[in-house]
Design a protein around this motif. Sequence first.
Motif, mmCIF file in Angstrom:
data_model
loop_
_atom_site.group_PDB
_atom_site.id
_atom_site.type_symbol
_atom_site.label_atom_id
_atom_site.label_comp_id
_atom_site.label_asym_id
_atom_site.label_seq_id
_atom_site.Cartn_x
_atom_site.Cartn_y
_atom_site.Cartn_z
ATOM 1 N N LYS B 85 13.794 2.439 4.277
ATOM 2 C CA LYS B 85 13.268 1.340 5.093
ATOM 3 C C LYS B 85 13.425 0.038 4.330
ATOM 4 O O LYS B 85 13.487 0.031 3.091
ATOM 5 C CB LYS B 85 11.790 1.558 5.411
ATOM 6 N N TRP B 86 13.428 -1.056 5.071
ATOM 7 C CA TRP B 86 13.459 -2.383 4.461
ATOM 8 C C TRP B 86 12.916 -3.393 5.464
ATOM 9 O O TRP B 86 12.697 -3.071 6.634
ATOM 10 C CB TRP B 86 14.881 -2.762 4.017
ATOM 11 N N VAL B 105 6.133 -2.736 -1.432
ATOM 12 C CA VAL B 105 6.150 -1.597 -2.330
ATOM 13 C C VAL B 105 7.095 -1.964 -3.469
ATOM 14 O O VAL B 105 8.161 -2.527 -3.252
ATOM 15 C CB VAL B 105 6.590 -0.313 -1.616
ATOM 16 N N HIS B 106 6.661 -1.665 -4.683
ATOM 17 C CA HIS B 106 7.458 -1.996 -5.865
ATOM 18 C C HIS B 106 7.886 -3.478 -5.811
ATOM 19 O O HIS B 106 7.093 -4.340 -5.504
ATOM 20 C CB HIS B 106 8.659 -1.053 -5.987
ATOM 21 N N ILE B 122 17.366 -12.788 6.339
ATOM 22 C CA ILE B 122 17.314 -12.382 4.939
ATOM 23 C C ILE B 122 16.655 -11.009 4.927
ATOM 24 O O ILE B 122 15.711 -10.767 5.672
ATOM 25 C CB ILE B 122 16.530 -13.406 4.079
ATOM 26 N N TYR B 123 17.192 -10.095 4.141
ATOM 27 C CA TYR B 123 16.619 -8.752 4.126
ATOM 28 C C TYR B 123 16.408 -8.272 2.697
ATOM 29 O O TYR B 123 17.150 -8.614 1.786
ATOM 30 C CB TYR B 123 17.482 -7.767 4.917
ATOM 31 N N THR B 124 15.353 -7.464 2.545
ATOM 32 C CA THR B 124 15.016 -6.942 1.223
ATOM 33 C C THR B 124 15.954 -5.788 0.878
ATOM 34 O O THR B 124 16.703 -5.301 1.721
ATOM 35 C CB THR B 124 13.573 -6.399 1.189
ATOM 36 N N HIS B 125 15.864 -5.339 -0.370
ATOM 37 C CA HIS B 125 16.507 -4.084 -0.725
ATOM 38 C C HIS B 125 15.728 -2.944 -0.073
ATOM 39 O O HIS B 125 14.625 -3.143 0.422
ATOM 40 C CB HIS B 125 16.552 -3.923 -2.247
ATOM 41 N N ALA B 130 11.766 7.113 3.565
ATOM 42 C CA ALA B 130 11.360 6.388 4.770
ATOM 43 C C ALA B 130 10.030 6.885 5.318
ATOM 44 O O ALA B 130 9.397 6.183 6.098
ATOM 45 C CB ALA B 130 12.442 6.508 5.838
ATOM 46 N N ASN B 131 9.599 8.080 4.937
ATOM 47 C CA ASN B 131 8.337 8.564 5.514
ATOM 48 C C ASN B 131 7.124 7.886 4.883
ATOM 49 O O ASN B 131 6.004 8.099 5.323
ATOM 50 C CB ASN B 131 8.227 10.088 5.422
ATOM 51 N N GLU B 132 7.339 7.068 3.868
ATOM 52 C CA GLU B 132 6.264 6.233 3.342
ATOM 53 C C GLU B 132 6.339 4.890 4.074
ATOM 54 O O GLU B 132 7.406 4.295 4.159
ATOM 55 C CB GLU B 132 6.437 5.991 1.844
ATOM 56 N N THR B 133 5.199 4.454 4.601
ATOM 57 C CA THR B 133 5.195 3.164 5.309
ATOM 58 C C THR B 133 4.214 2.209 4.644
ATOM 59 O O THR B 133 3.071 2.573 4.387
ATOM 60 C CB THR B 133 4.821 3.366 6.791
#
Lengths: 231, 157
Positions: B85-86, B105-106, B122-125, B130-133
Amino acid sequence: MNQKDSKQLLMLVGIGLLGILIIAAASLRVRFMSARASSMEDASLPVPQAEIVSDQNQLAESVQTVNGIIIEASNFRIEGEYLVADICYDLPSQSDWLLPDSMTVEIKGRSIKVFEWGLIEWKYSADGLKTHRCDDANFPIAGIGEFTEVQIVIPRLETSWPDSLDCDAAQNRLDAANTGIVITCYEDGNVSGPLLDTKPAAMSDEQAYAAINDAFIETFSGPWTLRGRLP
Amino acid sequence: MAANTKPADKTFKFAIITLVISLIFTLTPSVEAAAMATCSGSGCEALNPNSTGCDSGASTLRSFTGTGYKVELRQAGAGTGCNTKWTRTQNTSSISLYAGARYWVHAHYLSSPAPISPLARIYTHMHWPANETYMYCGKTNTSPIGQPMTSPCQGPA
């Protein structure tokens, strides 16, 4: 013609017929897919074929069909400073179809834009294709006072922006619509987007960017109007 | 007899070729196969969703809007094997603005060093799995956006 020749001829005729049948089936398949794509394009036209089938006495949920796409709103509730409703809709295709930012709720004569929405679940066909999506939609209602009846208006469904931009395809769409807009695209690390190079003098920036936005996504026109009542 | 066999052979070959071509055409999958990503699973952690190909067939799971921006929580396409996810933020105004995005996260946050044009994103890394939200954050502004940003954010804390 001897018996061997006859058998060979029969075999050839059989194979030929099989080939023709396969070609015919493939042709029908192509026609079906084209017809489906065509019907999607046609459906983007504002053809009024809405049918409200909700029970107006209950209004606990509301269903409307427009151009063959069914959208249902249910479970209207207040959560903090938001009116929340669950909205389920048919997916016009396997693209990433979403509710639009332009979705509103009308309460006591005021129109309020959606603030946040998100996936509850997708539903799948027996062969694993996505057929429906259900979202919770959150509308800010702070300061609006007490109310029981609401009306959600969904002007259209739209696909999410692609992460990788197909600038040529978007330019072709802009050209096909005779917008007079010319764009280029750029990508720099974690930033990407289109750049507006030229537009007609009479066209506002907002109009130009709205046209560019629609050149990068698919849309399915409504509107769907869903009435509901808080419990 | 030889004169009778040759046309039959030709017909036979023609029928076989027709059959093979028809079968190839008919059995070709109508859905495009998902593009292969250059990473998979935990190997995608903190990588760019676009350059890795994880964005192929990606979905928007959640979204919120504010004046001049739209923030989305994105999930990699199922066919890519990325399972990530991002967050991405789009400038929805008609002027260039600074933009920032964070997937809480991180160290998954990023701000544009310069204003980005209307409709640019603009998008993050990416974050795996993906099951962590987590919360997703983003906005645009007329001045540079400091990171890690803490507002506006949505999603589970």
